[in-house]
Design a protein around this motif. Sequence first.
Motif, PDB file in Angstrom:
ATOM      1  N   GLN A   1      -9.315 -11.830   6.143  1.00  7.69           N
ATOM      2  CA  GLN A   1     -10.466 -11.431   6.946  1.00  7.69           C
ATOM      3  C   GLN A   1     -10.360  -9.961   7.344  1.00  7.69           C
ATOM      4  O   GLN A   1      -9.279  -9.371   7.357  1.00  7.69           O
ATOM      5  N   LEU A   2     -11.511  -9.398   7.668  1.00 13.32           N
ATOM      6  CA  LEU A   2     -11.550  -8.025   8.161  1.00 13.32           C
ATOM      7  C   LEU A   2     -11.380  -8.023   9.667  1.00 13.32           C
ATOM      8  O   LEU A   2     -11.858  -8.919  10.365  1.00 13.32           O
ATOM      9  N   GLY A   3     -10.714  -7.001  10.180  1.00 11.04           N
ATOM     10  CA  GLY A   3     -10.466  -6.924  11.615  1.00 11.04           C
ATOM     11  C   GLY A   3     -11.062  -5.711  12.275  1.00 11.04           C
ATOM     12  O   GLY A   3     -10.928  -5.529  13.482  1.00 11.04           O
ATOM     13  N   ALA A   4     -11.708  -4.838  11.510  1.00 15.61           N
ATOM     14  CA  ALA A   4     -12.328  -3.634  12.048  1.00 15.61           C
ATOM     15  C   ALA A   4     -13.475  -3.251  11.133  1.00 15.61           C
ATOM     16  O   ALA A   4     -13.557  -3.687   9.977  1.00 15.61           O
ATOM     17  N   ASP A   5     -14.385  -2.445  11.656  1.00 15.75           N
ATOM     18  CA  ASP A   5     -15.496  -1.989  10.815  1.00 15.75           C
ATOM     19  C   ASP A   5     -15.614  -0.466  10.783  1.00 15.75           C
ATOM     20  O   ASP A   5     -16.542   0.077  10.188  1.00 15.75           O
ATOM     21  N   HIS A   6     -14.642   0.215  11.407  1.00 16.80           N
ATOM     22  CA  HIS A   6     -14.714   1.680  11.447  1.00 16.80           C
ATOM     23  C   HIS A   6     -13.299   2.232  11.581  1.00 16.80           C
ATOM     24  O   HIS A   6     -12.588   1.913  12.544  1.00 16.80           O
ATOM     25  N   VAL A   7     -12.875   3.029  10.605  1.00 17.11           N
ATOM     26  CA  VAL A   7     -11.544   3.636  10.656  1.00 17.11           C
ATOM     27  C   VAL A   7     -11.641   5.102  10.241  1.00 17.11           C
ATOM     28  O   VAL A   7     -12.569   5.518   9.540  1.00 17.11           O
ATOM     29  N   ARG A   8     -10.657   5.866  10.709  1.00 14.17           N
ATOM     30  CA  ARG A   8     -10.510   7.261  10.288  1.00 14.17           C
ATOM     31  C   ARG A   8      -9.123   7.445   9.691  1.00 14.17           C
ATOM     32  O   ARG A   8      -8.141   6.937  10.216  1.00 14.17           O
ATOM     33  N   VAL A   9      -9.076   8.211   8.614  1.00 10.19           N
ATOM     34  CA  VAL A   9      -7.831   8.399   7.873  1.00 10.19           C
ATOM     35  C   VAL A   9      -7.542   9.884   7.727  1.00 10.19           C
ATOM     36  O   VAL A   9      -8.453  10.690   7.523  1.00 10.19           O
ATOM     37  N   ARG A  10      -6.259  10.220   7.822  1.00 11.94           N
ATOM     38  CA  ARG A  10      -5.800  11.598   7.643  1.00 11.94           C
ATOM     39  C   ARG A  10      -4.670  11.569   6.623  1.00 11.94           C
ATOM     40  O   ARG A  10      -3.685  10.846   6.797  1.00 11.94           O
ATOM     41  N   VAL A  11      -4.808  12.351   5.550  1.00 10.94           N
ATOM     42  CA  VAL A  11      -3.844  12.314   4.449  1.00 10.94           C
ATOM     43  C   VAL A  11      -3.422  13.737   4.094  1.00 10.94           C
ATOM     44  O   VAL A  11      -4.263  14.628   3.962  1.00 10.94           O
ATOM     45  N   PRO A  12      -2.106  13.960   3.903  1.00  9.22           N
ATOM     46  CA  PRO A  12      -1.640  15.314   3.601  1.00  9.22           C
ATOM     47  C   PRO A  12      -1.747  15.686   2.126  1.00  9.22           C
ATOM     48  O   PRO A  12      -1.744  14.823   1.242  1.00  9.22           O
ATOM     49  N   ALA A  13      -1.791  16.993   1.885  1.00  9.09           N
ATOM     50  CA  ALA A  13      -1.615  17.524   0.537  1.00  9.09           C
ATOM     51  C   ALA A  13      -0.166  17.297   0.109  1.00  9.09           C
ATOM     52  O   ALA A  13       0.697  16.952   0.924  1.00  9.09           O
ATOM     53  N   GLN A  14       0.083  17.508  -1.163  1.00 10.40           N
ATOM     54  CA  GLN A  14       1.444  17.337  -1.662  1.00 10.40           C
ATOM     55  C   GLN A  14       1.732  18.371  -2.744  1.00 10.40           C
ATOM     56  O   GLN A  14       0.832  18.836  -3.431  1.00 10.40           O
ATOM     57  N   SER A  15       3.002  18.693  -2.888  1.00 10.39           N
ATOM     58  CA  SER A  15       3.479  19.488  -4.015  1.00 10.39           C
ATOM     59  C   SER A  15       4.472  18.627  -4.779  1.00 10.39           C
ATOM     60  O   SER A  15       5.480  18.192  -4.219  1.00 10.39           O
ATOM     61  N   ALA A  16       4.169  18.364  -6.034  1.00 12.31           N
ATOM     62  CA  ALA A  16       5.033  17.500  -6.847  1.00 12.31           C
ATOM     63  C   ALA A  16       5.918  18.335  -7.768  1.00 12.31           C
ATOM     64  O   ALA A  16       5.650  19.506  -8.032  1.00 12.31           O
ATOM     65  N   ASN A  17       6.957  17.695  -8.245  1.00 13.57           N
ATOM     66  CA  ASN A  17       7.947  18.233  -9.194  1.00 13.57           C
ATOM     67  C   ASN A  17       9.000  19.097  -8.508  1.00 13.57           C
ATOM     68  O   ASN A  17      10.184  18.922  -8.718  1.00 13.57           O
ATOM     69  N   LEU A  18       8.585  20.088  -7.719  1.00 14.37           N
ATOM     70  CA  LEU A  18       9.515  20.997  -7.041  1.00 14.37           C
ATOM     71  C   LEU A  18      10.476  21.637  -8.037  1.00 14.37           C
ATOM     72  O   LEU A  18      11.646  21.891  -7.748  1.00 14.37           O
ATOM     73  N   GLY A  19       9.961  21.913  -9.225  1.00 13.48           N
ATOM     74  CA  GLY A  19      10.777  22.497 -10.290  1.00 13.48           C
ATOM     75  C   GLY A  19      11.319  21.424 -11.201  1.00 13.48           C
ATOM     76  O   GLY A  19      10.602  20.887 -12.051  1.00 13.48           O
ATOM     77  N   PRO A  20      12.587  21.029 -11.045  1.00 16.03           N
ATOM     78  CA  PRO A  20      13.214  20.113 -12.002  1.00 16.03           C
ATOM     79  C   PRO A  20      12.869  18.641 -11.812  1.00 16.03           C
ATOM     80  O   PRO A  20      13.151  17.838 -12.698  1.00 16.03           O
ATOM     81  N   GLY A  21      12.273  18.276 -10.683  1.00 14.85           N
ATOM     82  CA  GLY A  21      12.018  16.857 -10.410  1.00 14.85           C
ATOM     83  C   GLY A  21      10.715  16.369 -11.009  1.00 14.85           C
ATOM     84  O   GLY A  21       9.876  15.775 -10.319  1.00 14.85           O
ATOM     85  N   PHE A  22      10.546  16.567 -12.309  1.00 15.40           N
ATOM     86  CA  PHE A  22       9.272  16.291 -12.980  1.00 15.40           C
ATOM     87  C   PHE A  22       8.869  14.828 -12.831  1.00 15.40           C
ATOM     88  O   PHE A  22       9.641  13.921 -13.137  1.00 15.40           O
ATOM     89  N   ASP A  23       7.665  14.609 -12.320  1.00 14.07           N
ATOM     90  CA  ASP A  23       7.089  13.268 -12.136  1.00 14.07           C
ATOM     91  C   ASP A  23       7.906  12.386 -11.189  1.00 14.07           C
ATOM     92  O   ASP A  23       7.758  11.163 -11.202  1.00 14.07           O
TER      93      ASP A  23
END
Length: 323
Positions: free
Chosen positions: A2-24
Motif C-alpha cells: 500500500q501507499l503511505g504518502a501522496d507527496h514527497v520531495r527528493v534531493r540527489v547529489p551529482a557524482q564523479s565516477a571512475n576517479l581515474g583508475p577505478g573504471f566502472d
Amino acid sequence: MQLGADHVRVRVPAQSANLGPGFDSLGLALALHDEVDVRLVARDEVMVDVQGEGAGEVPDGEDHLVVRAIRRTMEYAGAPATGLHLTCVNVIPHGRGLGSSAAAAVAGVVAARALLADPRSLDATDVLRIATEFEGHPDNAAPAVQGGATVAWTGDEGARAVGLDLDPSIEATVLVPDHRLATARARAALPARVAHADAAFTAGRAALLVEALARRPELLFEATEDRLHQSYRAAALGASSELLRALRAEGLAATISGAGPTVLVLSTPAQRARLDAVLAELVDESAGWRTLRPGIDLAGARASRVPSGTASGPSVVRGGTMQ
C-alpha cells in the motif's frame, strides 16, 4: 504494498565516477543537487515540469527518466500505479560526466520508496539495484544513493556497493566545459582489449586510491593514474584531455569525471593556493569553462514526506532507514 504518502520531495547529489583508475567501480558524491517534488494524483495523467538543466529538452511525460524509475519501483514493490505530477529543479549539468542520469534514476526510486506505506520494505541495496537497471553499471548510482566515496560492482545477485572511508581534508574541484559528450560516444572509443601491463598498472593504482582517499591524500596524484580508458578517449574529449594533461603535468590529481568532458581535481587545503594559481593560468572561463567547488556530499539521496494539512514536520527517508 500500500501507499503511505501522496507527496514527497527528493534531493540527489551529482557524482564523479571512475576517479581515474577505478573504471566502472569507484565513485564520489558531490554537493550539487537536483531536487524533485512528486505528487500522486487521482487522474490518469503524468505532468513533468523541468526547471534548470534539461528544461525544454528532456521528456515531460511517461518517458521522463524519473517517472520511469518511479513506475519500475512501484511495480517492484507491488504498489498501485497512479497519476503523477513532478517538478524537477535540476542543477547537475547534463551530458558533462556528473551523473545527471543516475541522479534522475535514483531520485525516482527513492521517491517511490518514500511513497510506500513501509519504506523499509525496500532497503538501500534494492534502491541501488533498481537504479542500476537504468544505468547498466552502478558506479554512479552507488554514491548517489549512499553519499561519500563508494566502490560498486555487479555480481550474481545484481549491483552492490560499499562505502569507503574518506579523509575529511580532501577537496573536489570540477571544471565544467560548455559542451557535452554523450556517454555512448565516450564508450565507443574504448578498445575491446588492452595490454596486460596496462591492466595490471591500473588495478594497482585503483587499490592505492582506496588508501589515498581514506588515510593518505598525499598519494592522490599517483593513485589517480590510469592506463585503461582516459587516453583512448582523448580525441573525443578534446580540450578536456588537454586540460587533464596540463593539470597532471603540474602534479595535480586530475581525472576525467565519468565519461567526461568535465575534469575533476582532488586536492587538500595545503594545495589550495597552488591549485588556484594553476587554474588561473590554464582555465579560461571566457571560453565557456566553469570552475566549481561543490564540496563532497556525505548523505546521499534523501526523500522527505510532505505532510498534508498537519503541523508535524516531514519524515526523512535516507539509505536503509526512515527518520
